[in-house]
Design an enzyme around this catalytic site. Structure first.
Site, mmCIF file in Angstrom:
data_model
loop_
_atom_site.group_PDB
_atom_site.id
_atom_site.type_symbol
_atom_site.label_atom_id
_atom_site.label_comp_id
_atom_site.label_asym_id
_atom_site.label_seq_id
_atom_site.Cartn_x
_atom_site.Cartn_y
_atom_site.Cartn_z
ATOM 1 N N GLU A 19 0.889 -1.178 0.000
ATOM 2 C CA GLU A 19 0.000 0.000 0.000
ATOM 3 C C GLU A 19 0.918 1.216 0.000
ATOM 4 O O GLU A 19 1.442 1.595 1.049
ATOM 5 C CB GLU A 19 -0.868 0.012 1.259
ATOM 6 C CG GLU A 19 -1.838 -1.149 1.384
ATOM 7 C CD GLU A 19 -3.001 -1.056 0.428
ATOM 8 O OE1 GLU A 19 -3.087 -0.067 -0.333
ATOM 9 O OE2 GLU A 19 -3.818 -1.977 0.419
ATOM 10 N N CYS A 30 -2.379 9.017 2.469
ATOM 11 C CA CYS A 30 -2.090 8.478 1.130
ATOM 12 C C CYS A 30 -3.257 8.752 0.194
ATOM 13 O O CYS A 30 -3.061 8.988 -0.992
ATOM 14 C CB CYS A 30 -1.801 6.991 1.217
ATOM 15 S SG CYS A 30 -3.079 6.068 2.075
HETATM 16 P P1 NAP Z 1 8.272 5.189 4.716
HETATM 17 O O1 NAP Z 1 9.464 5.997 4.972
HETATM 18 O O2 NAP Z 1 8.242 4.275 3.562
HETATM 19 O O3 NAP Z 1 8.015 4.380 6.071
HETATM 20 C C1 NAP Z 1 6.978 3.413 6.189
HETATM 21 C C2 NAP Z 1 7.518 2.201 6.939
HETATM 22 O O4 NAP Z 1 8.506 1.550 6.137
HETATM 23 C C3 NAP Z 1 8.218 2.552 8.248
HETATM 24 O O5 NAP Z 1 7.982 1.531 9.179
HETATM 25 C C4 NAP Z 1 9.688 2.589 7.855
HETATM 26 O O6 NAP Z 1 10.543 2.358 8.934
HETATM 27 C C5 NAP Z 1 9.743 1.452 6.854
HETATM 28 N N1 NAP Z 1 10.808 1.554 5.872
HETATM 29 C C6 NAP Z 1 11.281 2.650 5.260
HETATM 30 N N2 NAP Z 1 12.242 2.318 4.369
HETATM 31 C C7 NAP Z 1 12.388 0.979 4.432
HETATM 32 C C8 NAP Z 1 13.225 0.043 3.769
HETATM 33 N N3 NAP Z 1 14.091 0.430 2.847
HETATM 34 N N4 NAP Z 1 13.104 -1.257 4.077
HETATM 35 C C9 NAP Z 1 12.219 -1.665 5.000
HETATM 36 N N5 NAP Z 1 11.399 -0.830 5.668
HETATM 37 C C10 NAP Z 1 11.471 0.480 5.385
HETATM 38 O O7 NAP Z 1 6.985 6.041 4.581
HETATM 39 P P2 NAP Z 1 6.698 7.463 5.192
HETATM 40 O O8 NAP Z 1 7.344 8.470 4.351
HETATM 41 O O9 NAP Z 1 6.966 7.449 6.643
HETATM 42 O O10 NAP Z 1 5.104 7.468 4.984
HETATM 43 C C11 NAP Z 1 4.509 8.170 4.002
HETATM 44 C C12 NAP Z 1 4.271 7.350 2.747
HETATM 45 O O11 NAP Z 1 3.416 6.259 3.038
HETATM 46 C C13 NAP Z 1 3.564 8.160 1.710
HETATM 47 O O12 NAP Z 1 4.085 7.885 0.457
HETATM 48 C C14 NAP Z 1 2.134 7.669 1.813
HETATM 49 O O13 NAP Z 1 1.356 7.900 0.679
HETATM 50 C C15 NAP Z 1 2.345 6.232 2.089
HETATM 51 N N6 NAP Z 1 1.133 5.651 2.672
HETATM 52 C C16 NAP Z 1 0.386 4.786 1.918
HETATM 53 C C17 NAP Z 1 -0.790 4.262 2.421
HETATM 54 C C18 NAP Z 1 -1.650 3.311 1.630
HETATM 55 O O14 NAP Z 1 -2.526 2.692 2.220
HETATM 56 N N7 NAP Z 1 -1.475 3.168 0.326
HETATM 57 C C19 NAP Z 1 -1.195 4.633 3.697
HETATM 58 C C20 NAP Z 1 -0.405 5.518 4.429
HETATM 59 C C21 NAP Z 1 0.761 6.012 3.897
HETATM 60 P P3 NAP Z 1 11.340 3.593 9.623
HETATM 61 O O15 NAP Z 1 10.321 4.496 10.202
HETATM 62 O O16 NAP Z 1 12.162 2.908 10.651
HETATM 63 O O17 NAP Z 1 12.145 4.232 8.536
#
Ligand code: NAP
Length: 471
Positions: free
Chosen positions: A231, A265
């Site tokens: 997602e 999102c």
């Molecule tokens: P993010 O940096 O991707 O973080 C989300 C999760 O992934 C966190 O637990 C993070 O851990 C982990 N993570 C990050 N990089 C990783 C990697 N290389 N390998 C494994 N795990 C990893 O996302 P964000 O920037 O905090 O959140 C915003 C994004 O999420 C936006 O793009 C938003 O649209 C998307 N989102 C999508 C949905 C949906 O349902 N489609 C819902 C909500 C949000 P750490 O915190 O430890 O880095």
């Protein structure tokens, strides 16, 4: 980033947590494997009872949980309370419907030479859930409620900036009666995800977060041939056509863009407005965006709190400045206030060109991209013109046009004359770089199940009947 609670409204570090050692991670994985052996033998009625108890706990503890979420990531207290209530509702939904969603599905036995044939859903085992901070309770619950009701075990790697919410979730299901190991939080940084996902005891993964994280986790899962649900981000279009109720559309547009301080999102991010109603919509929309009250997220009168992280605020600011440097026009907002914390005001930017980052990138903050179009076809081309395909919105009172939007919008969700929202009753997910797989609805609970085909011949039959071929 270390694992810590930093109050986004002040920028102050409130509490930090040690990352689990390798040995602690091993203990969690071992408990998950044992927990699965126990959970898979329980009945739907057992699990429904525990899931209902989890809903009861959430309702009783709502205000405290909401305050914790507001402190960790800055959403308004009112919206945090609503999120807790929604989580309880999600738990009750799967407690009530899981058994029906996972009932055996009969097949046409006679057509395949069987006396009996059907498909049966089995849980897969421990599933790793990598989750974001923006709806720190709901994102986890919408995975955990169906997963646990199916008999799967959950392993939560939550975002590093919401550790207290992660620890609350770690205890919630055990307190509700689920067996030890049924749901646990792994206090690890993202660099430790690979090791966990590679472990043979972990059967699958779901990730809600950014495109980059999705690519990385899916690549690791691919190496180990494990299923994933992703997602990811979105840049949802919000199309307004001449027959729309323009005032209502503008009112909803401001909410749709600024809900959760602009960090959803499925927030509407690109406003694509027909030229016949462009001026009327723009006036009403800018007025509503400007009127939103930014301030203390705990205060009742606040509409919009700070962004969750310093890095997130810097990114939003840079995306707006990039557009302005290349000639875009800011109709409101656009300047961060001079105060501690990660604040950014509701902002509307127009006269965008494809060279600007905002044109196709997701902006994860309260910033609206406003476009003018002169036809339905132009609106669809622009709406479908990003690599994302999560939610989408169209405003029109013309029934034929409503039908066309439902078909033509290239997205996982289409909301007509309303704001994209998640409901347990509807599948949730995207296409393209917004990810794949679905959460919620009957589809959501089936994603992490082994759909086993069962064929039963006459007594003594050695295998499939004549005319069948084996794979
Ligand atoms: P993010 O940096 O991707 O973080 C989300 C999760 O992934 C966190 O637990 C993070 O851990 C982990 N993570 C990050 N990089 C990783 C990697 N290389 N390998 C494994 N795990 C990893 O996302 P964000 O920037 O905090 O959140 C915003 C994004 O999420 C936006 O793009 C938003 O649209 C998307 N989102 C999508 C949905 C949906 O349902 N489609 C819902 C909500 C949000 P750490 O915190 O430890 O880095």
């Amino acid at each position: 980033m270390s694992i810590a609670t930093i109050d986004p409204s002040t920028g102050q570090l409130l509490k930090s947590f040690d990352e689990m050692t390798d040995r602690q991670v091993e203990e969690v994985l071992a408990r998950a494997a044992v927990g699965f052996d126990t959970l898979r033998t329980t009945t739907f009625a057992d699990r429904a009872r525990w899931m209902t108890a989890a809903a009861d706990l959430l309702e009783v503890e709502r205000d405290d949980v909401a305050r914790m979420m507001t402190t960790e990531m800055g959403k308004t207290y009112a919206s945090a309370k609503a999120e807790v209530t929604k989580c309880a509702m999600g738990c009750r939904y799967y407690a009530a419907h899981a058994e029906r969603f996972l009932a055996d599905e009969p097949a046409d036995a006679a057509a395949i030479g069987a006396v009996q044939a059907y498909s049966r859903y089995h849980p897969m085992g421990p599933v790793l859930a990598v989750m974001p901070w923006n709806f720190p309770l709901w994102q986890v619950l919408r995975f955990a409620a169906p997963a646990l009701m199916a008999g799967n075990v959950g392993l939560l790697k939550h975002a590093s900036n919401v550790p207290q919410t992660a620890l609350y979730l770690d205890e919630l299901f055990r307190r509700a009666g689920f067996p030890a190991g049924a749901f646990q939080a792994l206090m690890i940084e993202s660099s430790a995800v690979e090791r966990v996902l590679a472990d043979p005891r972990v059967r699958a993964a779901t990730l809600t977060g950014s495109e980059g994280a999705g690519r990385s986790v899916a690549a690791i899962a691919g190496q180990h041939i494990k299923k994933t649900v992703l997602e990811l981000g979105g840049s949802d279009p919000f199309v307004v056509m001449p027959s729309a109720d323009v005032e209502r559309a503008a009112e909803v547009a401001a909410v749709a863009r600024c809900q959760n301080n602009g960090q959803s999102c499925i927030a509407a991010k690109r406003f694509i407005v027909h030229t016949e109603v462009f001026d009327a919509f723009t006036d009403a929309f800018v007025a509503r965006m400007s009127a939103l009250r930014m301030g203390d997220p705990m205060a009742e009168e606040t509409d919009i709190g700070p962004l969750a992280t310093e890095r997130g605020r810097a990114e939003v600011e840079e995306q707006v400045q990039d557009a302005v440097r290349q000639g875009a026009r800011v109709l409101c907002g656009g300047q961060r206030p001079d105060r501690a914390g990660w604040w950014y005001p509701p902002t509307v930017v127009t006269e965008l060109t494809p060279a600007m980052r905002m044109y196709a990138e997701e902006v994860f903050g309260p910033v609206a991209a406003l476009h003018r179009v002169s036809s339905y076809d132009e609106a669809i081309e622009l709406a479908n013109g990003t690599n994302f395909g999560l939610g989408s919105n169209a405003w029109t009172r013309d029934p034929a046009e409503q039908e066309r939007f439902a078909t033509d919008l290239d997205a996982g969700m289409v909301f007509i004359n309303g704001m994209t929202t998640s409901y347990p009753e509807l599948p949730f997910g995207g296409v393209g770089n917004s990810g794949y797989g679905r959460e919620l609805s009957a589809q959501g609970i089936r994603e992490f199940c082994n759909l086993k085909a069962v064929w039963v011949g006459e007594g003594g039959a050695a295998g499939p009947g004549a005319g069948a071929h084996s794979e």
